[in-house]
Design a protein around this motif. Structure first.
Motif: not given
Ligand code: ZN
Length: 508
Positions: A72-87
């Motif tokens: 349900h979260l498609k398109g919900s974040l900017d591109s980020l590196p995995l380690e930041i993204f997972m936060l």
């Protein structure tokens, strides 16, 4: 009901059969019963006939790596590196514990999208925040059961605190945050093994064998020796694929360097690397890592769009192929490949490696991309004898594509046009285990309008982006420092496409 496809162009992917052939195909029960030249199969009373002239029939696509819980979260974040993204993706907020209904609906969202575009099988490395409960696990599996899709599902959980999973972090965070990072996860190894007992006893082999369990340790640095050993035993006992994310990012390479051995060697020396392993990503690998993977007979799951979305880097495709390492293709999760479309993944796999090697003879070609997409996926699932090709006795997991569409007009080379031109829009019929689950754009198993309405309503009740951003905020400076320190570490390898000589120029 038996189904007779009449007058199809067949691309069977079966060794010993022609590359393509004109054929009638009879499906009886869940299997392909007979393939014969047009007019060669007598139509028995009660048989459903599908006129397949002008259409291609081929095995269904296989999504070799996926995580349904963020559908349900498609398109919900900017591109980020995995380690930041997972936060942002999976903070331990109580509000993120899904209701069984929400878990069912969100699983169904991507199942619907995949079936409509011709994906018949998925390997779902499902993680549960903060931990799996039987009713939520049941909801995920029930969604696959009801959708008609073939699925392997694992429980992707860690039994170790966060603090040891990333390099430098323990030294960077202040004491109060360090205590939170050092806290163990809410579910113990015992509790997670109970969840596996439930998954396997209730669901492995359900829906006439269409649903199957798999094992996941998430990643070597995320699990204790005891839990890893117990998972490997389960994988061995039930002959289940074992999913493990290894060397997706540069920071993970750095972590292994600090620990004195790469994460591939870590996994191998703890006895868990085998021909059941699905090594996910394998980007920051060196030659020794690849030799270990090849010697074990493990498969690598390649997720090129996710790897670009998170800036992880590019897997050394040709080096894997040269060692005979089987490769399957995957979308990874819907928050990191936001379309869950295996045609796009195949196209990206066919293109991205062209910029990694000046020798064009080493670039992937369309037939080998298709081999990864279909046969590689079946192999990764440990289902090679059942799916991934169309021949008598194989499961009838097939798709029918209209060749009177722009991607195939004019038809110059079928394999290249499947990889570089088709985007899923030519798929007219999807069959799984002999059941037609999509025909002419309509799913037969799912009320799609109602599904989308429910998904919108339920998603609106979940923790929103503002809440997850608030949760991530205190950690961001330290994770960024960790990330930049890992980015600067000397690894004597590169898996990115950096243009160093252009840095610092005028901004455009
Ligand atoms: Zn993954």
């Amino acid at each position: 009901m038996d189904t007779l496809f009449r007058g199809a162009t067949l691309r069977s992917f079966t060794p010993g059969r022609p590359h393509t052939e004109q054929a009638d195909i009879l499906v009886t029960g869940s299997v392909v019963a007979e393939i014969a030249p047009p007019g060669g199969i007598a139509e028995a009373p009660g048989t459903r006939v599908v006129e397949a002239g002008g259409h291609l029939i081929m095995p269904g696509l296989i999504n070799g790596h996926f995580h349904s819980p963020v559908n349900h979260l498609k398109g919900s974040l900017d591109s980020l590196p995995l380690e930041i993204f997972m936060l942002y993706e999976s903070p331990g907020l109580p509000g993120l514990m899904p209701s069984p209904r929400f878990a069912y609906v969100r699983t169904m969202l991507a199942a619907a999208e995949m079936l409509k575009s011709g994906v018949t099988s998925v390997q779902d490395d499902a993680f549960f925040v903060p931990f799996p409960t039987p009713d939520v696990v049941d909801a995920v599996l029930q969604a696959y059961a009801d959708s008609g899709m073939r699925a392997r599902v694992a429980l992707d959980q860690s039994d170790l605190p966060e603090i040891g999973k990333l390099p430098f972090l323990a030294d960077l965070v202040p004491a109060d945050l360090r205590a939170r990072l050092a806290a163990p996860p809410e579910a113990s190894a015992e509790a997670l093994l109970d969840s596996y007992a439930h998954l396997i006893s209730r669901w492995h082999g359900a829906s006439e064998g269409r649903l199957m369990a798999a094992i996941s340790c998430s990643a070597p640095q995320r699990v204790s020796d005891r839990y890893l050993g117990a998972l490997d035993d389960l994988s061995k006992t039930h002959d289940l694929p074992f999913y493990v994310h290894i060397l997706e990012t540069r920071a993970q390479r750095v972590l292994g360097q600090l620990q004195g051995r790469s994460l591939v060697r870590n996994f191998a020396e703890r006895g868990a690397l085998s021909n059941r392993s699905n090594v996910i990503h394998a980007i920051w690998v060196d030659g020794d890592d690849l030799d270990l993977i090849a010697a074990a007979g493990a498969t690598v799951a390649h997720n090129p769009i996710s790897n670009l979305r998170l800036g992880s880097g590019v897997m050394p495709f040709r080096a894997l192929r040269e060692r005979g390492i089987p490769i399957c293709l995957g979308t990874d999760e819907a928050i990191a490949d936001d379309s869950v479309n295996m045609w796009s993944v195949a196209k990206m796999a066919g293109l991205i490696h062209n910029i990694g090697d000046p020798d064009y003879q080493r670039w992937p070609n369309a037939p080998e991309v298709l081999a990864c997409l279909i046969g590689g996926g079946a192999h990764a699932m440990r289902q090679s004898g059942r799916i991934g090709a169309l021949a008598p006795g194989m499961q009838a997991d097939l798709i029918m594509l209209d060749l009177d569409t722009y991607p195939f007009t004019p038809l110059n080379d079928l394999d290249r046009q499947l990889v570089y031109c088709e985007n899923g829009s030519s798929v007219r019929l999807t069959m799984v285990a002999g059941t037609i689950v999509m025909r002419d754009g309509m799913l037969t198993t799912i009320d799609e309008r109602s599904l989308r309405e429910q998904a919108r309503a339920l998603a609106a009740e979940q923790a929103g982006a503002e809440q997850t951003a608030r949760e991530a905020a205190p950690w961001l400076p330290y994770y960024r420092s960790m990330y930049l320190r890992a980015a600067a570490a000397d690894l004597r390898m590169d898996r990115t496409a950096q243009a160093d000589d252009l840095r610092g120029g005028p901004q455009c």
